[in-house]
Design a protein around this motif. Structure first.
Motif, mmCIF file in Angstrom:
data_model
loop_
_atom_site.group_PDB
_atom_site.id
_atom_site.type_symbol
_atom_site.label_atom_id
_atom_site.label_comp_id
_atom_site.label_asym_id
_atom_site.label_seq_id
_atom_site.Cartn_x
_atom_site.Cartn_y
_atom_site.Cartn_z
ATOM 1 N N SER A 90 0.840 -1.210 0.000
ATOM 2 C CA SER A 90 0.000 0.000 0.000
ATOM 3 C C SER A 90 0.869 1.251 0.000
ATOM 4 O O SER A 90 0.565 2.223 -0.701
ATOM 5 N N LEU A 91 1.950 1.225 0.767
ATOM 6 C CA LEU A 91 2.849 2.374 0.833
ATOM 7 C C LEU A 91 3.503 2.643 -0.517
ATOM 8 O O LEU A 91 3.613 3.801 -0.947
ATOM 9 N N GLU A 92 3.907 1.586 -1.223
ATOM 10 C CA GLU A 92 4.505 1.768 -2.552
ATOM 11 C C GLU A 92 3.488 2.367 -3.525
ATOM 12 O O GLU A 92 3.823 3.251 -4.312
ATOM 13 N N VAL A 93 2.243 1.900 -3.462
ATOM 14 C CA VAL A 93 1.203 2.436 -4.344
ATOM 15 C C VAL A 93 0.974 3.916 -4.046
ATOM 16 O O VAL A 93 0.883 4.730 -4.967
ATOM 17 N N ILE A 94 0.927 4.275 -2.777
ATOM 18 C CA ILE A 94 0.736 5.679 -2.395
ATOM 19 C C ILE A 94 1.896 6.532 -2.909
ATOM 20 O O ILE A 94 1.691 7.629 -3.432
ATOM 21 N N THR A 95 3.105 6.033 -2.799
ATOM 22 C CA THR A 95 4.288 6.750 -3.290
ATOM 23 C C THR A 95 4.208 6.941 -4.803
ATOM 24 O O THR A 95 4.472 8.031 -5.322
ATOM 25 N N ILE A 96 3.827 5.891 -5.506
ATOM 26 C CA ILE A 96 3.706 5.953 -6.969
ATOM 27 C C ILE A 96 2.642 6.966 -7.375
ATOM 28 O O ILE A 96 2.859 7.782 -8.270
ATOM 29 N N ILE A 97 1.504 6.930 -6.698
ATOM 30 C CA ILE A 97 0.421 7.873 -7.007
ATOM 31 C C ILE A 97 0.877 9.311 -6.753
ATOM 32 O O ILE A 97 0.623 10.202 -7.569
ATOM 33 N N ALA A 98 1.563 9.537 -5.639
ATOM 34 C CA ALA A 98 2.053 10.888 -5.325
ATOM 35 C C ALA A 98 3.020 11.377 -6.414
ATOM 36 O O ALA A 98 2.950 12.535 -6.845
ATOM 37 N N ASP A 99 3.888 10.490 -6.879
ATOM 38 C CA ASP A 99 4.826 10.854 -7.944
ATOM 39 C C ASP A 99 4.077 11.159 -9.246
ATOM 40 O O ASP A 99 4.413 12.114 -9.951
ATOM 41 N N LEU A 100 3.070 10.352 -9.565
ATOM 42 C CA LEU A 100 2.286 10.584 -10.780
ATOM 43 C C LEU A 100 1.505 11.888 -10.688
ATOM 44 O O LEU A 100 1.380 12.617 -11.686
ATOM 45 N N GLU A 101 0.986 12.204 -9.508
ATOM 46 C CA GLU A 101 0.277 13.478 -9.320
ATOM 47 C C GLU A 101 1.206 14.656 -9.602
ATOM 48 O O GLU A 101 0.814 15.625 -10.245
ATOM 49 N N GLU A 102 2.441 14.531 -9.140
ATOM 50 C CA GLU A 102 3.414 15.605 -9.363
ATOM 51 C C GLU A 102 3.763 15.722 -10.850
ATOM 52 O O GLU A 102 3.825 16.834 -11.399
ATOM 53 N N ILE A 103 3.961 14.600 -11.516
ATOM 54 C CA ILE A 103 4.329 14.597 -12.934
ATOM 55 C C ILE A 103 3.204 15.159 -13.803
ATOM 56 O O ILE A 103 3.442 15.979 -14.693
ATOM 57 N N PHE A 104 1.974 14.698 -13.538
ATOM 58 C CA PHE A 104 0.864 15.063 -14.419
ATOM 59 C C PHE A 104 0.097 16.300 -13.956
ATOM 60 O O PHE A 104 -0.739 16.821 -14.684
ATOM 61 N N GLY A 105 0.352 16.776 -12.733
ATOM 62 C CA GLY A 105 -0.199 18.046 -12.290
ATOM 63 C C GLY A 105 -1.647 18.025 -11.831
ATOM 64 O O GLY A 105 -2.322 19.044 -11.906
ATOM 65 N N PHE A 106 -2.131 16.890 -11.390
ATOM 66 C CA PHE A 106 -3.471 16.835 -10.810
ATOM 67 C C PHE A 106 -3.526 15.762 -9.740
ATOM 68 O O PHE A 106 -2.672 14.896 -9.667
ATOM 69 N N THR A 107 -4.561 15.861 -8.909
ATOM 70 C CA THR A 107 -4.736 14.928 -7.800
ATOM 71 C C THR A 107 -5.641 13.784 -8.224
ATOM 72 O O THR A 107 -6.639 13.993 -8.891
ATOM 73 N N PHE A 108 -5.263 12.597 -7.808
ATOM 74 C CA PHE A 108 -6.085 11.418 -8.061
ATOM 75 C C PHE A 108 -7.189 11.358 -7.008
ATOM 76 O O PHE A 108 -6.911 11.514 -5.820
ATOM 77 N N SER A 109 -8.408 11.138 -7.434
ATOM 78 C CA SER A 109 -9.530 11.006 -6.524
ATOM 79 C C SER A 109 -9.405 9.690 -5.751
ATOM 80 O O SER A 109 -9.194 8.636 -6.351
ATOM 81 N N GLU A 110 -9.538 9.764 -4.431
ATOM 82 C CA GLU A 110 -9.442 8.546 -3.612
ATOM 83 C C GLU A 110 -10.515 7.531 -4.015
ATOM 84 O O GLU A 110 -10.255 6.332 -4.099
#
Length: 82
Positions: free
Chosen positions: A41-61
């Motif tokens: 779960s921690l790795e997925v959260i880290t990946i999502i945070a990195d993708l949010e930074e790259i693509f410039g938007f927040t993923f909806s929970e």
């Protein structure tokens, strides 16, 4: 200009490799994040945070719960970045 699906998939795979040391060659488009790649779960959260930074938007929970595979992530990013 909208990104092509294959470009998004490549970026996702690079982020996963950086976070987990799984080589991009071993990551398939239909790989399930937690089942096939055995991500925590921690790795997925880290990946999502990195993708949010790259693509410039927040993923909806809420929508994140429906994202099982790499391709699910790419479809969501392509739709949001559209």
């Amino acid at each position: 200009m909208a990104m092509e699906r294959y470009e998004i998939l490549e970026k996702i795979k690079i982020v996963i490799e950086a976070a987990t040391d799984i080589p991009t060659e071993e990551i398939e488009d239909d790989s399930a994040l937690m089942d096939d790649l055995e991500l925590s779960s921690l790795e997925v959260i880290t990946i999502i945070a990195d993708l949010e930074e790259i693509f410039g938007f927040t993923f909806s929970e809420k929508e994140m719960r429906n994202m099982i595979t790499i391709d699910d992530l790419a479809a969501y990013i392509q739709k949001k970045a559209g």
